[in-house]
Design an enzyme around this catalytic site. Structure first.
Site, short mmCIF file in Angstrom:
data_model
loop_
_atom_site.label_atom_id
_atom_site.label_comp_id
_atom_site.label_asym_id
_atom_site.label_seq_id
_atom_site.Cartn_x
_atom_site.Cartn_y
_atom_site.Cartn_z
N SER A 186 5.16 6.51 -3.52
CA SER A 186 6.27 7.40 -3.13
C SER A 186 7.02 6.83 -1.94
O SER A 186 6.60 5.82 -1.35
CB SER A 186 5.76 8.82 -2.85
OG SER A 186 5.36 8.98 -1.52
N TYR A 204 -0.92 11.19 14.37
CA TYR A 204 -0.05 10.32 13.56
C TYR A 204 0.68 9.31 14.44
O TYR A 204 0.70 8.12 14.16
CB TYR A 204 0.96 11.17 12.77
CG TYR A 204 2.07 10.35 12.14
CD1 TYR A 204 1.86 9.65 10.95
CD2 TYR A 204 3.33 10.25 12.74
CE1 TYR A 204 2.88 8.88 10.38
CE2 TYR A 204 4.34 9.49 12.18
CZ TYR A 204 4.12 8.81 11.00
OH TYR A 204 5.11 8.04 10.44
N THR A 241 0.86 -1.20 0.00
CA THR A 241 0.00 0.00 0.00
C THR A 241 0.89 1.25 0.00
O THR A 241 1.99 1.24 0.57
CB THR A 241 -0.94 0.04 1.22
OG1 THR A 241 -0.18 0.28 2.42
CG2 THR A 241 -1.73 -1.24 1.37
N GLY A 242 0.41 2.31 -0.66
CA GLY A 242 1.19 3.55 -0.69
C GLY A 242 2.52 3.36 -1.38
O GLY A 242 3.55 3.85 -0.92
N ALA A 243 2.50 2.65 -2.52
CA ALA A 243 3.76 2.38 -3.23
C ALA A 243 4.06 3.46 -4.26
O ALA A 243 4.93 3.28 -5.11
CB ALA A 243 3.68 1.00 -3.91
P1 NDP Z 1 5.27 9.15 1.78
O1 NDP Z 1 4.37 10.29 2.06
O2 NDP Z 1 6.40 9.33 0.83
O3 NDP Z 1 4.42 7.91 1.30
C1 NDP Z 1 3.16 7.65 1.83
C2 NDP Z 1 2.36 6.85 0.84
O4 NDP Z 1 1.06 6.62 1.40
C3 NDP Z 1 2.14 7.56 -0.51
O5 NDP Z 1 2.26 6.61 -1.52
C4 NDP Z 1 0.71 8.06 -0.39
O6 NDP Z 1 0.03 8.18 -1.61
C5 NDP Z 1 0.12 6.92 0.42
N1 NDP Z 1 -1.20 7.27 0.96
C6 NDP Z 1 -1.52 8.31 1.76
N2 NDP Z 1 -2.85 8.32 1.99
C7 NDP Z 1 -3.36 7.26 1.33
C8 NDP Z 1 -4.67 6.76 1.17
N3 NDP Z 1 -5.74 7.36 1.70
N4 NDP Z 1 -4.84 5.63 0.43
C9 NDP Z 1 -3.79 5.04 -0.16
N5 NDP Z 1 -2.53 5.48 -0.07
C10 NDP Z 1 -2.33 6.60 0.67
O7 NDP Z 1 5.79 8.71 3.22
P2 NDP Z 1 6.88 7.60 3.70
O8 NDP Z 1 7.34 6.80 2.56
O9 NDP Z 1 7.84 8.29 4.56
O10 NDP Z 1 5.96 6.71 4.64
C11 NDP Z 1 5.74 5.33 4.44
C12 NDP Z 1 5.63 4.61 5.75
O11 NDP Z 1 6.84 4.74 6.48
C13 NDP Z 1 4.54 5.14 6.68
O12 NDP Z 1 3.89 4.03 7.29
C14 NDP Z 1 5.30 5.93 7.71
O13 NDP Z 1 4.61 6.00 8.94
C15 NDP Z 1 6.55 5.10 7.81
N6 NDP Z 1 7.71 5.75 8.39
C16 NDP Z 1 8.31 6.82 7.76
C17 NDP Z 1 9.42 7.41 8.34
C18 NDP Z 1 10.11 8.58 7.72
O14 NDP Z 1 11.05 9.05 8.31
N7 NDP Z 1 9.69 9.06 6.56
C19 NDP Z 1 9.99 6.88 9.58
C20 NDP Z 1 9.29 5.76 10.12
C21 NDP Z 1 8.20 5.22 9.53
P3 NDP Z 1 0.20 9.48 -2.56
O15 NDP Z 1 1.49 9.26 -3.30
O16 NDP Z 1 -1.01 9.39 -3.45
O17 NDP Z 1 0.22 10.67 -1.69
#
Ligand code: NDP
Length: 308
Positions: free
Chosen positions: A12, A184, A8-10
């Site tokens: 970005s 969050y 999921t959320g692949a």
């Molecule tokens: P990004 O914002 O780069 O990626 C988040 C992804 O979630 C995007 O693909 C986004 O889609 C998708 N998304 C958001 N809302 C929805 C929705 N309603 N339905 C489907 N997809 C959705 O963030 P990260 O890559 O940093 O985060 C990924 C994971 O890593 C999360 O679980 C975060 O909690 C975790 N994490 C991140 C850290 C960090 O430092 N960045 C540290 C620890 C954990 P779209 O592209 O359409 O916006």
């Protein structure tokens, strides 16, 4: 047919980089479960993921109907599944007022926890029918929900309280005043409690459950809603002060490792990495290790998503 992982959320950050690592290695097919089809397709192309190594399927976790439709479409596609990665998240640290999902839940808990909770529960049937001996369910956690760490102690701290707010439809799980950063962190605690409760209920069976903290990926889209000064200083701070910084590419490799490494086939583990020594089994916070809270969160979440 190659082993298949649904992420999921692949579109970005962490999810995209894990998808690219698995697809480019050649031994996995990746289903990119995303809310924005064209963004996901463009991101896959930009990452150099070979045509045929991935499929984009629509999933908006901020709508329980969309989750149900995704599962139906996935089943209709006839695809196999060998791993499910619950990775997508939203983070709204500067929001003054709450925003809501289609079903009326506060957006970060509704998307990050409840959407994934329904998806994970529904996909258990598919994982149990997997041709893999031990398919994996990975729920991405975070250190920010771990109050036993330095980063997890930066206020506002995660605290689900007695879950009365979640039950009564308040914008915060503990029923207190809305705080986007805390919402969050609370949602990440829910993600980790869900993994632990799944392991308690179904562990020892076919499916293996795990969570991870991939490191601080300070440049992902997660911080898109933060103030500009924060966005420019945060990566520098993480690189030189906390030394927790990890590139998107390295974080993606870590998540891909949790999906595919035969040496990481232990259930119930919260994986983390040490720059010097590599992967290790980390300790979870006091709240995340609270079995009573995990069971209560499960019951309340089941009701909210219509599973009970
Ligand atoms: P990004 O914002 O780069 O990626 C988040 C992804 O979630 C995007 O693909 C986004 O889609 C998708 N998304 C958001 N809302 C929805 C929705 N309603 N339905 C489907 N997809 C959705 O963030 P990260 O890559 O940093 O985060 C990924 C994971 O890593 C999360 O679980 C975060 O909690 C975790 N994490 C991140 C850290 C960090 O430092 N960045 C540290 C620890 C954990 P779209 O592209 O359409 O916006």
């Amino acid at each position: 047919l190659k082993p298949t992982v649904v992420i999921t959320g692949a579109s970005s950050g962490l999810g995209l980089n894990a998808a690219a690592a698995l697809a480019k290695a050649g031994d996995w097919h990746v289903i990119m479960a995303c809310r924005d089809f064209s963004k996901a397709e463009m991101a896959a192309k930009k990452m150099g993921m070979p045509a045929g190594s991935y499929t984009v399927m629509h999933l908006d976790l901020a709508s329980l109907n969309s989750v149900r439709n995704f599962v139906e479409n996935f089943r209709a596609s006839g695809s196999r599944i060998d791993a499910l990665v619950c990775n997508a998240a939203v983070y709204l640290p500067t929001a003054k007022e709450p925003t809501f999902t289609a079903d009326g839940f506060e957006l970060s808990v509704g998307t990050n926890h409840l959407g994934h909770f329904l998806l994970a529960n529904m996909m258990m049937e598919d994982l149990n029918n997997s041709p893999s001996e031990h398919p994996r369910m990975v729920i991405v956690g975070s250190i920010t929900g771990n109050t036993n760490t330095l980063a997890g102690n930066v206020p506002p701290k995660a605290d689900l309280g007695d879950l009365s707010g979640l039950l009564s439809g308040s914008s915060m799980i503990d029923g207190k005043e809305f705080d986007g950063a805390k919402a969050y962190k609370d949602s990440k605690v829910c993600n980790m409690l869900t993994m632990r409760e799944m392991n308690k209920r179904f562990g020892g069976g076919k499916v293996l459950f795990s969570s991870l903290y991939p490191g601080c990926i300070a440049e992902t889209g997660l911080f898109r809603n933060h103030v500009p000064l924060f966005k420019s200083l945060f990566p520098v701070f993480q690189k030189y002060v906390t030394k927790g910084y990890v590139s998107e590419e390295e974080a993606g490799k870590r998540l891909a490792q949790v999906v595919s490494d035969p040496n990481m086939g232990k259930s119930g583990v919260y994986w983390s990495w040490n720059n010097a020594t590599g992967v290790f089994e980390n300790q979870v916070s006091e709240e995340v290790s609270d079995d009573g809270k995990a069971a209560k969160l499960w019951e309340v979440s089941e009701k909210l998503v219509g599973l009970s």
